[in-house]
Design a protein around this motif. Structure first.
Motif, PDB file in Angstrom:
ATOM      1  N   ILE A  47       0.486  -1.058  -0.022  1.00 39.10           N
ATOM      2  CA  ILE A  47       0.002  -0.052   0.010  1.00 39.10           C
ATOM      3  C   ILE A  47       0.858   1.087   0.089  1.00 39.10           C
ATOM      4  N   GLY A  48       0.868   2.037  -1.087  1.00 35.64           N
ATOM      5  CA  GLY A  48       1.683   2.994  -1.526  1.00 35.64           C
ATOM      6  C   GLY A  48       1.272   4.035  -2.577  1.00 35.64           C
ATOM      7  N   ASP A  49       2.928   4.699  -1.986  1.00 30.06           N
ATOM      8  CA  ASP A  49       2.281   5.449  -3.819  1.00 30.06           C
ATOM      9  C   ASP A  49       3.244   4.607  -4.920  1.00 30.06           C
ATOM     10  N   VAL A  57       7.603  15.964 -16.517  1.00 29.49           N
ATOM     11  CA  VAL A  57       6.463  15.967 -15.253  1.00 29.49           C
ATOM     12  C   VAL A  57       6.397  14.695 -14.518  1.00 29.49           C
ATOM     13  N   THR A  58       6.448  14.520 -13.129  1.00 31.12           N
ATOM     14  CA  THR A  58       5.799  13.807 -12.406  1.00 31.12           C
ATOM     15  C   THR A  58       4.670  13.901 -11.992  1.00 31.12           C
ATOM     16  N   GLY A  59       3.538  12.365 -12.420  1.00 32.59           N
ATOM     17  CA  GLY A  59       2.891  11.644 -11.880  1.00 32.59           C
ATOM     18  C   GLY A  59       2.131  11.239 -10.533  1.00 32.59           C
ATOM     19  N   TRP A  60       1.634  11.644  -9.829  1.00 34.95           N
ATOM     20  CA  TRP A  60       1.310  10.927  -8.683  1.00 34.95           C
ATOM     21  C   TRP A  60       0.226   9.134  -8.778  1.00 34.95           C
ATOM     22  N   VAL A  61       0.479   8.750  -7.666  1.00 33.43           N
ATOM     23  CA  VAL A  61      -1.021   7.834  -7.819  1.00 33.43           C
ATOM     24  C   VAL A  61      -1.142   6.903  -6.684  1.00 33.43           C
ATOM     25  N   PHE A  62      -1.891   6.413  -6.165  1.00 33.12           N
ATOM     26  CA  PHE A  62      -1.923   5.737  -4.708  1.00 33.12           C
ATOM     27  C   PHE A  62      -2.665   4.125  -5.399  1.00 33.12           C
ATOM     28  N   ALA A  85      -2.992  11.074  -8.120  1.00 31.93           N
ATOM     29  CA  ALA A  85      -3.343  11.751  -7.293  1.00 31.93           C
ATOM     30  C   ALA A  85      -4.874  12.653  -6.976  1.00 31.93           C
ATOM     31  N   SER A  86      -4.993  13.211  -8.421  1.00 38.91           N
ATOM     32  CA  SER A  86      -6.211  14.539  -8.547  1.00 38.91           C
ATOM     33  C   SER A  86      -7.126  14.060  -8.175  1.00 38.91           C
ATOM     34  N   ASP A  87      -7.384  12.580  -8.634  1.00 39.74           N
ATOM     35  CA  ASP A  87      -8.907  11.802  -7.998  1.00 39.74           C
ATOM     36  C   ASP A  87      -9.276  11.939  -6.655  1.00 39.74           C
ATOM     37  N   ILE A  88      -8.386  11.701  -5.625  1.00 36.83           N
ATOM     38  CA  ILE A  88      -8.576  11.430  -4.504  1.00 36.83           C
ATOM     39  C   ILE A  88      -9.152  12.014  -3.499  1.00 36.83           C
ATOM     40  N   ASP A  89     -10.430  12.101  -3.290  1.00 39.64           N
ATOM     41  CA  ASP A  89     -11.752  13.189  -2.297  1.00 39.64           C
ATOM     42  C   ASP A  89     -10.403  13.123  -0.802  1.00 39.64           C
ATOM     43  N   GLU A 125      -1.876   6.359   3.669  1.00 39.53           N
ATOM     44  CA  GLU A 125      -0.983   6.860   1.969  1.00 39.53           C
ATOM     45  C   GLU A 125      -1.885   7.848   1.122  1.00 39.53           C
ATOM     46  N   ARG A 126      -3.087   7.336   0.539  1.00 41.00           N
ATOM     47  CA  ARG A 126      -4.154   8.530   0.050  1.00 41.00           C
ATOM     48  C   ARG A 126      -4.301   9.792   0.319  1.00 41.00           C
ATOM     49  N   LEU A 127      -3.585  10.356   1.208  1.00 37.75           N
ATOM     50  CA  LEU A 127      -3.900  11.218   1.637  1.00 37.75           C
ATOM     51  C   LEU A 127      -2.707  11.778   1.694  1.00 37.75           C
ATOM     52  N   ARG A 128      -1.130  11.922   1.576  1.00 42.68           N
ATOM     53  CA  ARG A 128      -0.433  11.513   0.896  1.00 42.68           C
ATOM     54  C   ARG A 128       0.522  11.439  -0.343  1.00 42.68           C
TER      55      ARG A 128
END
Length: 132
Positions: A47-49, A57-62, A85-89, A125-128
């Motif tokens: 579980i993590g990023d 350009v760097t993109g992040w995903v949980f 990352a942009s979709d996390i509520d 991890e989602r918040l991070r």
């Protein structure tokens, strides 16, 4: 030099399909990075990023567990759950964190502590990832 194809898939949806320059992920045995022409490999994910770079350009995903398969300049992530990352509520993740912390702070006889710990880890991890 050929690029990498990154596919992130969950049982419910295709989260991302992108040509990228680099992928970094958290395997259960440690962090690893993938560049073009990487040797074939399979890794369980914790579980993590996960992050990827494309044109500087760097993109992040949980990612909530799963597997990474690397072969023939393709990285396939089969995840239990994954979110850009942009979709996390953030509000929902904060509420999940608070619920998990409350269950762990005052466990009842029927509390599944391991499940509560995993829920807390996922929320943190989602918040991070969302705050990157």
């Amino acid at each position: 030099m050929e690029g990498l194809r990154l596919d992130i898939v969950t049982p419910d949806k295709v989260v991302l399909q992108e040509e990228v320059d680099y992928v970094g992920a958290s395997g259960v045995d440690g962090e690893f990075g993938v560049m073009p022409d990487h040797a074939a490999m399979l890794s369980a994910l914790k579980i993590g990023d996960l992050y990827y770079r494309k044109g500087g350009v760097t993109g992040w995903v949980f990612v909530s567990g799963g597997f990474a398969q690397i072969a023939d300049n393709k990285v396939t992530i089969l995840a239990e759950a994954a979110e850009l990352a942009s979709d996390i509520d953030v509000d929902r993740a904060e509420q999940a964190r608070a619920r998990a912390e409350a269950r762990l702070a005052d466990p009842k006889p029927d509390t599944d502590v391991h499940r509560a710990e995993l829920a807390l880890t996922r929320a943190i991890e989602r918040l991070r990832v969302a705050r990157r």
